[in-house]
Structure formats: structure tokens, C-alpha cells
Write an enzyme that holds these catalytic residues in place. Structure first.
Site, PDB file in Angstrom:
ATOM      1  N   ARG A  81      22.808  31.429 -29.533  1.00 24.28           N
ATOM      2  CA  ARG A  81      23.135  31.888 -30.067  1.00 24.28           C
ATOM      3  C   ARG A  81      22.958  33.525 -29.950  1.00 24.28           C
ATOM      4  O   ARG A  81      23.060  34.459 -30.261  1.00 24.28           O
ATOM      5  CB  ARG A  81      23.795  31.638 -31.032  1.00 24.28           C
ATOM      6  CG  ARG A  81      24.135  30.248 -30.920  1.00 24.28           C
ATOM      7  CD  ARG A  81      24.703  29.718 -32.865  1.00 24.28           C
ATOM      8  NE  ARG A  81      24.906  28.053 -32.634  1.00 24.28           N
ATOM      9  CZ  ARG A  81      25.714  27.647 -32.251  1.00 24.28           C
ATOM     10  NH1 ARG A  81      27.007  28.189 -31.433  1.00 24.28           N
ATOM     11  NH2 ARG A  81      26.754  26.130 -32.168  1.00 24.28           N
ATOM     12  N   HIS A 130      33.757  23.978 -29.704  1.00 21.25           N
ATOM     13  CA  HIS A 130      35.417  24.551 -31.121  1.00 21.25           C
ATOM     14  C   HIS A 130      35.410  24.497 -29.099  1.00 21.25           C
ATOM     15  O   HIS A 130      36.631  24.178 -28.674  1.00 21.25           O
ATOM     16  CB  HIS A 130      34.752  25.656 -30.763  1.00 21.25           C
ATOM     17  CG  HIS A 130      34.346  25.565 -32.278  1.00 21.25           C
ATOM     18  ND1 HIS A 130      33.022  25.088 -33.553  1.00 21.25           N
ATOM     19  CD2 HIS A 130      35.283  25.739 -34.184  1.00 21.25           C
ATOM     20  CE1 HIS A 130      32.999  25.410 -34.455  1.00 21.25           C
ATOM     21  NE2 HIS A 130      34.350  25.562 -34.653  1.00 21.25           N
ATOM     22  N   ARG A 138      35.414  32.470 -29.902  1.00 22.16           N
ATOM     23  CA  ARG A 138      33.990  32.212 -30.435  1.00 22.16           C
ATOM     24  C   ARG A 138      33.093  33.454 -29.752  1.00 22.16           C
ATOM     25  O   ARG A 138      32.445  34.051 -30.513  1.00 22.16           O
ATOM     26  CB  ARG A 138      34.097  30.840 -29.400  1.00 22.16           C
ATOM     27  CG  ARG A 138      34.337  29.758 -30.091  1.00 22.16           C
ATOM     28  CD  ARG A 138      34.410  29.274 -31.307  1.00 22.16           C
ATOM     29  NE  ARG A 138      33.829  28.980 -31.840  1.00 22.16           N
ATOM     30  CZ  ARG A 138      32.524  28.586 -33.025  1.00 22.16           C
ATOM     31  NH1 ARG A 138      33.777  28.893 -34.141  1.00 22.16           N
ATOM     32  NH2 ARG A 138      31.892  28.365 -33.548  1.00 22.16           N
ATOM     33  N   HIS A 151      28.633  32.623 -29.487  1.00 22.57           N
ATOM     34  CA  HIS A 151      28.975  32.196 -28.054  1.00 22.57           C
ATOM     35  C   HIS A 151      28.576  33.151 -27.583  1.00 22.57           C
ATOM     36  O   HIS A 151      29.287  34.102 -27.476  1.00 22.57           O
ATOM     37  CB  HIS A 151      29.592  31.316 -28.342  1.00 22.57           C
ATOM     38  CG  HIS A 151      29.496  29.559 -28.270  1.00 22.57           C
ATOM     39  ND1 HIS A 151      28.482  28.400 -28.089  1.00 22.57           N
ATOM     40  CD2 HIS A 151      30.591  29.115 -29.756  1.00 22.57           C
ATOM     41  CE1 HIS A 151      28.512  27.468 -29.237  1.00 22.57           C
ATOM     42  NE2 HIS A 151      29.478  27.844 -30.102  1.00 22.57           N
TER      43      HIS A 151
END
Length: 358
Positions: free
Chosen positions: A82, A118, A171, A177
Site C-alpha cells: 500500500r 473496495h 482509494r 491503493h
């Protein structure tokens, strides 16, 4: 490794650009990140659709659960970093001059980053909703209806892609991300949803089938984890990184760990199977009241209101195994409430009212 570093560093540049130039849209982007939260499937989308069309509602839960299960397996295989911790540990930047990425309360996800859960959850459930809505219009045969179907098709798919792009940007904006991770998530979600367009057997699955599916998903995931652990590969490697580099320890939530998502989804699938195969469901949702729009509207309103009460139930996190057990029970209770408990109560209320009138 060099290619991945290049991909990540380019992704960091995109994140910096978004955080600098889209600051005015911060609230909207944070909202869209919440829109893409897979948990909304069980608390908002499913209650709405199941009362309107039980076939679509059932498919939605299956797609969400299987999609999130594949997401977990992919995360364990791909070992995706991440952004908010990668920039702190990479050797790409000289003299330790790592870029500064702003973090938010929803940034500190603890699982691996690829593909985005997501983006995958949002794309699969919205794909189910759009195809379900279009299935009504495709039956129209006259010329004016065909034109209307084409306009509806264009409108709904435009909405679909606007939502997916917004979720993806959100995101990336919050530095949870990289761009390639959300893109992978969107297309993986579409593939899972499309696969269930050709799997009618889920509509007639027995409780035994639900239990067998739950056991398979759990045993496979746990077995995969234990086998790699024996090979000295820790699939929970991302949790210490998240705890180390998250700007605020209070933003770390056990609910974002890989096994928490697995348990939550297995609970939802079990609750759906228990509800659909219960006498309460057969009495209420298969009875004469099930065709009445008033019955469906009451069920939707009561289901949404009841599920909001579940948000006030705070599961203790001091003991991890207890958290998983209670999370499973809470997740199972939600579809059971929508499928059986609420419709049965509404059915009983309407029947009592009818008797008084007569």
C-alpha cells in the site's frame, strides 16, 4: 522488481497530484470511498434489492462473498504493498527523501493492497444491479421501447463507470491503493459478477449447500494460510507494516484484517442460507402478501431501519478469536433479519390488520 518499483513510484506521483490538486474534493472523495465499502452491500444494497427481486438479492450476496474471497486469495498471492507504507520502506528514493503522502482516518487498511477490495466489491455489486435493471427493459419489443432500452442501457452503464472511477480515484487519493491495484479490482469484480450471471443453481441451493460452500471457503483459505506459514511465508506480513507506518494508531482497525473480512463474508452467506431455507421465509415471502407492493415497501423500510441498529453493536476487540466469532454471528444475523425475521413480522402484522378489518 524494478518494473514494480517503477509502477509504484509512478503511482506515488499520481497520488501526490490528486492530494495537491483535488483538495477541494476531499469530502466527496472520502464519501465515495465509503460508497465502495463492501460492507454497504449487506446493510444497504441487499435489503433494497432482495425485497424487490429475491433472485437479484440472492445473487448479490453470492457475488459479494465469492468476490471478496477471491480478493483475499489474490491479495495473499500478489503481496501488493500500500502506498502509505511503501514510500517509507522503499529504496527507490535517494538519500531517504521519500515523498510525503497525507493519511486519513480510512487510509490505514491492514491487508495487502492488490487488488483493491473496495473497487472489486463496488464493481461486482453494481454490475449485478445494472444487469438486473436492464433485464427488464431488454424484453421490450416495439420500436419505441427498443430506443428507450438503448437510452437506458447507455445511462445505467454511464452511471456504473462514473461510480467505479470515483471509487478508484478516492482509494488512490487517500493513499491506500496504487492506481494499478484499483484497476485490477474493478475488472476482477466484473469477471466474478459475470460468472454468476451463468450460475442459476444458487437460487435453489439448500441449507446443506450453503454450509458446504462455507466450509470449503474457510478450509481452503485457512489451509492456504497454514501451508504457506509452514514454508515460512507469513501471509499477515502487511499487518505490522500498517501498524508501524499509520500516522495515527487509532486508525488501525482489526475489522480490516484479512481474516476479519473472511469471517464477515462467511457469516453473511450462512445467514442468507439459513433465512431462505427457514419456515418464516416460506410463510412470508412465498405467501400471498409477497406480491403486494405495500408488503415489499414495509419490508425494505423495516430492514434498513433494523440493520442500522446493528451499527450500534460494538464487538470487543481485545480477544481476536472472540472478535471473529461474534463478527460471524453479527454478519449472519443481518441477512437473516432481511430474509426471514422482518418479512415474517410484516406478514404477521398485515394478517392481523386484515382480520380486524374483516
Amino acid at each position: 522488481s524494478i518494473k514494480m518499483d517503477l509502477l509504484h513510484s509512478n503511482g506515488v506521483l499520481i497520488i501526490q497530484h490528486l492530494q495537491r490538486d483535488y483538495r477541494a474534493y476531499q469530502d466527496f472523495l472520502n464519501f465515495m470511498s465509503h460508497v465502495g465499502d463492501p460492507r454497504n452491500i449487506f446493510s444497504i444494497y441487499f435489503p433494497l434489492w432482495f425485497q424487490l427481486n429475491q433472485v437479484v438479492g440472492t445473487k448479490m450476496i453470492w457475488v459479494a462473498v465469492i468476490g471478496d474471497w477471491f480478493n483475499l486469495i489474490f491479495k495473499w498471492i500478489l503481496f501488493g504493498h500500500r502506498p502509505y507504507w511503501w514510500v517509507q520502506e522503499t529504496m527507490v528514493y535517494p538519500n531517504r527523501s521519500s515523498p510525503c503522502l497525507e493519511q486519513f482516518p480510512i487510509t490505514c487498511e491492514t491487508g495487502p493492497g492488490s487488488p483493491s477490495g473496495h473497487a472489486m466489491g463496488s464493481s461486482c455489486v453494481w454490475y449485478v444491479m445494472v444487469t438486473a435493471a436492464l433485464s427488464y427493459t431488454v424484453r421490450w419489443k416495439d420500436k419505441s421501447a427498443v430506443t428507450l432500452h438503448r437510452l437506458t442501457w447507455s445511462f445505467l452503464w454511464s452511471i456504473f463507470w462514473i461510480i467505479q472511477i470515483s471509487v478508484c480515484i478516492s482509494r488512490v487519493f487517500i493513499a491506500t491503493h496504487f492506481p494499478h491495484q484499483v484497476i485490477l479490482g474493478v475488472f476482477a469484480g466484473i469477471l466474478v459478477a459475470e460468472a454468476f450471471e451463468h450460475t442459476p443453481a444458487i437460487q435453489t441451493a439448500s441449507l446443506r449447500m450453503y454450509i458446504k460452500t462455507n466450509l470449503f471457503l474457510f478450509i481452503f483459505a485457512l489451509g492456504f494460510y497454514l501451508v504457506l506459514k509452514l514454508l515460512d511465508i507469513d501471509l499477515l506480513w502487511s499487518v505490522p507494516k500498517a501498524k508501524k507506518w499509520c500516522a495515527n494508531p487509532d486508525w488501525i482497525n482489526i475489522d480490516t484484517t484479512p481474516f476479519a473480512g473472511l469471517v464477515r463474508n462467511l457469516g453473511a452467506l450462512f445467514g442468507l442460507g439459513l433465512g431462505i431455507n427457514s419456515e418464516m421465509f416460506i410463510t412470508s415471502c412465498k405467501g400471498k402478501n409477497s406480491c403486494k407492493m405495500s408488503f415489499r415497501i414495509l419490508c425494505i423500510a423495516a430492514s434498513l431501519a433494523t440493520l442500522q441498529l446493528y451499527n450500534f453493536i460494538k464487538i470487543p476487540t481485545h480477544t481476536e478469536y472472540l472478535f471473529y466469532i461474534l463478527s460471524f454471528c453479527k454478519s449472519a444475523a443481518m441477512p437473516l433479519t432481511v430474509v426471514a425475521l422482518v418479512p415474517f413480522c410484516v406478514h404477521s402484522l398485515m394478517r392481523t390488520t386484515e382480520k380486524k378489518v374483516n
